[in-house]
Scaffold this active site. Structure first.
Site, short mmCIF file in Angstrom:
data_model
loop_
_atom_site.label_atom_id
_atom_site.label_comp_id
_atom_site.label_asym_id
_atom_site.label_seq_id
_atom_site.Cartn_x
_atom_site.Cartn_y
_atom_site.Cartn_z
N LYS A 210 -83.43 -7.18 68.79
CA LYS A 210 -83.76 -8.39 67.95
C LYS A 210 -83.56 -9.71 69.13
O LYS A 210 -84.55 -11.11 68.43
CB LYS A 210 -82.79 -8.25 67.07
CG LYS A 210 -82.05 -9.75 66.09
CD LYS A 210 -81.06 -9.36 64.99
CE LYS A 210 -80.62 -10.93 64.53
NZ LYS A 210 -79.19 -10.31 63.18
N GLU A 216 -78.48 -3.77 78.50
CA GLU A 216 -78.39 -3.10 78.62
C GLU A 216 -80.10 -2.26 78.98
O GLU A 216 -81.07 -2.26 78.97
CB GLU A 216 -78.11 -2.22 77.55
CG GLU A 216 -76.13 -2.00 77.76
CD GLU A 216 -75.40 -3.11 76.97
OE1 GLU A 216 -76.02 -4.82 76.76
OE2 GLU A 216 -75.08 -3.23 76.91
N GLY A 271 -78.12 -6.67 62.84
CA GLY A 271 -78.15 -4.95 64.06
C GLY A 271 -78.20 -4.21 63.17
O GLY A 271 -78.97 -3.19 62.99
N ARG A 272 -76.73 -3.89 63.13
CA ARG A 272 -76.68 -2.22 62.01
C ARG A 272 -76.89 -2.02 61.03
O ARG A 272 -77.34 -0.83 60.47
CB ARG A 272 -75.21 -1.61 62.37
CG ARG A 272 -74.41 -3.17 61.27
CD ARG A 272 -73.04 -3.29 61.15
NE ARG A 272 -71.85 -3.94 61.38
CZ ARG A 272 -72.17 -5.36 61.16
NH1 ARG A 272 -73.10 -5.77 62.63
NH2 ARG A 272 -71.52 -6.36 61.51
N GLU A 357 -68.49 -2.05 63.17
CA GLU A 357 -68.69 -3.21 63.69
C GLU A 357 -68.38 -4.11 62.02
O GLU A 357 -68.21 -5.34 62.68
CB GLU A 357 -70.01 -2.50 64.00
CG GLU A 357 -70.01 -3.68 65.19
CD GLU A 357 -71.63 -3.85 66.17
OE1 GLU A 357 -71.34 -3.88 66.58
OE2 GLU A 357 -72.43 -3.79 65.18
N HIS A 388 -64.41 25.06 63.78
CA HIS A 388 -63.63 26.15 64.40
C HIS A 388 -63.43 25.12 65.83
O HIS A 388 -63.82 25.60 66.84
CB HIS A 388 -65.25 27.55 65.41
CG HIS A 388 -65.85 27.83 64.19
ND1 HIS A 388 -65.08 29.33 64.21
CD2 HIS A 388 -66.46 27.46 63.75
CE1 HIS A 388 -65.83 29.77 62.84
NE2 HIS A 388 -66.59 28.86 62.45
N LYS A 508 -68.40 -8.07 76.94
CA LYS A 508 -70.18 -8.84 77.45
C LYS A 508 -69.53 -10.00 78.92
O LYS A 508 -70.25 -10.64 79.43
CB LYS A 508 -70.59 -9.85 76.12
CG LYS A 508 -71.13 -8.70 75.52
CD LYS A 508 -72.33 -8.98 75.06
CE LYS A 508 -73.24 -7.81 73.64
NZ LYS A 508 -73.87 -9.04 72.30
C1 G6Q Z 1 -75.33 -4.84 65.50
C2 G6Q Z 1 -74.46 -5.39 65.98
C3 G6Q Z 1 -75.45 -4.84 67.63
C4 G6Q Z 1 -76.65 -5.29 67.92
C5 G6Q Z 1 -76.32 -4.96 69.75
C6 G6Q Z 1 -78.21 -5.15 70.39
O1 G6Q Z 1 -75.56 -5.26 64.16
O2 G6Q Z 1 -75.49 -6.88 66.35
O3 G6Q Z 1 -75.03 -3.40 67.89
O4 G6Q Z 1 -77.60 -4.16 67.33
O5 G6Q Z 1 -75.82 -5.54 70.35
O6 G6Q Z 1 -78.69 -6.30 70.31
P1 G6Q Z 1 -80.00 -6.89 70.27
O7 G6Q Z 1 -81.31 -6.39 69.01
O8 G6Q Z 1 -80.64 -8.12 70.24
O9 G6Q Z 1 -80.93 -6.32 71.37
#
Ligand code: G6Q
Length: 544
Positions: A210, A216, A271-272, A357, A388, A508
């Site tokens: 986003k 990462e 994001g989620r 989250e 199991h 972070k």
């Molecule tokens: C979700 C969070 C988080 C996000 C990641 C990736 O709701 O905001 O999991 O999706 O940190 O972020 P970017 O899409 O900006 O790389």
């Protein structure tokens, strides 16, 4: 200075639930079913292809009445309308929360700051569909003219867990000639293992971020770029082997990706909650645009169910209220989500982010510290394997672990008796958890007396059962939307913002401070605590 929140716990419905809890806390599900033999076909609800049986919960008609009253008192109806209307309910980030717009039909109108966003949503979906068809048909070629055989999504968190989960869930519908993989971790092993057997000339990377600034993802994307260029030796290859999904055109361009090949989404998509946006591009390439649209229609069906169904028959509302009852009154700490379908192997991990989250928050709308439990720890793996392993603790341990069992009447892969055996196990587990086995019952089976206490099952372990006919793209959409809205209902009652995630920021920021300390040639002066200093020093001595 923020105080302690009492708006919820001092409310009449909360207090009534506290009193009620004292009366029913020890009532056994055996008694509840004996007193009301019709309970199992009354405490059920249906919507968007899902059947929810919530009868094996430690609730009475009165519990439900009080919980529904709590939902009403929280202003849930108005909050649902506010979300669907594009109000900025994510108030700590001043954003609308409109994942529901991502699956609205073409003709719908949803306004953000006075602008209808539905046409843009469909323009991006159309662009994704055209691109996916090109890759699937072999029209999209790599730099050397070879057809794309491998697609790798690079993203993390919300830009990874959704497509990775849904790709597994809908693998049955996927093009088996394509290899689709997901790289998320900054651990180089993730990238190296994902690419070791692939030819760069046949590999397409979808960089999903986003913000397009996530450490990462950008680190992996740069390694991917080097991997491609090491073999194809021309910067022009980047345009053929990389596309982006982002809201940040400037950074995408800086990376060298043609913004023609960028698929857009918007700041009102968390994001989620972003799987049904362009973040689902890798999934769409894998299963095709038609199946992807089917998934969106399933999401939308559940959205409509949620928006229009009275609370007492509303699946997300019922699931939310039952969950809250255990969280806040029985002090349960976790929720096990146990899909009896191998394709849903990553579903609980996906829900972990969605729920934890969103509702892992400790201050309310007014900034006051809450005086009650908020979101549960979510966990679980597919049955029957868990039976199991850790089910022992759910059956006979000292902790109360509410469970959601998810199953299907039909399998996608019929093979002998397998499916009947699978589902027999699922039903047997919820029965055993609810009703248990008394000492007398155990003794009457003729087992030695000393074993009786060990082979007694207290029962009264609560479960929901979610049953659908078949795992289709639409059913997956509807199942995800049910949990999304469940989380929203709980957040509303708890008076917390389910749509921000400030909790991930501190770690972070500290990592950014430590990185140069690790990479410095000369030993830097470390100003952390003695534990962190010693760990960094030891690492510096031992690293290659
Ligand atoms: C979700 C969070 C988080 C996000 C990641 C990736 O709701 O905001 O999991 O999706 O940190 O972020 P970017 O899409 O900006 O790389």
């Amino acid at each position: 200075m923020a105080g302690r929140s009492s708006a919820l716990t001092q409310s009449p419905s909360w207090r009534a639930l506290e009193d009620h809890y004292q009366q029913v806390r020890d009532v056994h599900l055996r008694t509840l079913f004996a007193e009301d033999p019709e309970r199992g076909n009354r405490m059920v609800a249906e919507g968007a292809g899902l059947y929810l049986d919530y009868s094996k919960n430690r609730i009475t008609g009165e519990t439900l009445r009080l919980l529904l009253q709590l939902a009403e008192q929280s202003g849930l109806g108005a909050r649902i309308e506010a979300m669907f209307n594009g109000d900025k309910i994510n108030f700590t980030e001043q954003r609308a929360v409109l994942h529901v717009a991502l699956r609205a039909p073409r003709g719908a109108t949803i306004l953000v700051d006075g602008k209808n966003v539905v046409p843009e949503v469909h323009a991006v979906l159309d662009k994704m569909a055209a691109f996916s068809e090109k890759v699937r048909s072999g029209t999209w070629r790599g730099y050397t003219g070879m057809r794309v055989r491998n697609v790798i999504n690079i993203g993390i968190g919300g830009s990874d867990l959704g497509p990775a989960m849904a790709y597994d869930a809908l693998r049955y519908y996927s093009d088996r000639d394509l290899t689709v993989r997901f790289v998320s971790n900054v651990d180089s092993t993730d990238f190296v293992e994902a690419t070791r057997d692939l030819d760069p000339a046949e590999t397409l990377f979808i960089v999903s971020s986003k913000t397009f600034t996530t450490l990462e993802t950008l680190t992996n994307a740069h390694s991917a770029r080097e991997w491609v260029l090491r073999s194809l030796r021309d910067d022009a290859a980047v345009a053929k082997h990389f596309v982006a999904v982002s809201t940040n055109a400037t950074e995408v361009k800086k990376f060298g990706i043609d913004t023609e090949n960028m698929f857009e989404f918007w700041d009102w998509v968390g994001g989620r909650y972003s799987l049904p946006s362009a973040i689902g591009l890798s999934l769409m390439v894998a299963i095709g645009p038609d199946n992807f649209r089917q998934m969106l229609s399933g999401y939308h069906e559940m959205d409509e169910h949620f928006r229009t169904t009275p609370f007492e028959r509303n699946l997300p509302v019922l699931a939310a209220l039952v969950g809250l009852w255990y969280d806040d009154f029985f002090d349960a700490q976790t929720l096990a989500v146990l899909p009896y379908d191998h394709y849903l192997g990553r579903f609980s991990a996906y829900l972990q982010q969605l729920d934890m989250e969103s509702n892992g928050k400790h201050v309310d709308f007014d900034g006051n510290v809450v005086g009650y439990q908020t979101g549960p720890i979510v966990w679980g793996t597919p049955g029957t394997n868990g039976q199991h392993a850790y089910f022992q603790l759910i059956h006979q341990g000292t902790k109360l672990i509410p469970c959601d069992f998810i199953g299907f009447s039909q399998t996608l892969n019929p093979l002998g008796r397998h499916h009947d055996l699978l589902m027999a196990n699922m039903f047997a587990q919820t029965e055993a958890l609810a009703f248990g086995k008394t000492g007398e019952e155990a003794a009457s089976e003729g087992i030695p007396q000393y074993q009786v206490p060990h082979r007694t099952f207290e029962g009264n372990r609560p479960t929901n059962t979610i049953l659908a006919k078949r795992l289709t793209p639409a059913i997956l959409g509807s199942l995800i939307a049910m949990y999304e809205h469940k989380v929203f209902v709980q957040g509303t009652i708890w008076r917390i913002n389910s749509f921000d995630q400030w909790g991930v920021e501190l770690g972070k920021a500290l990592a950014l401070r430590i990185i140069p300390e690790m990479e410095a040639r000369e030993s830097p002066q470390l100003l952390h605590d003695s534990s962190t200093n010693t760990l960094i020093e030891r690492y510096r001595r031992e690293r290659l």
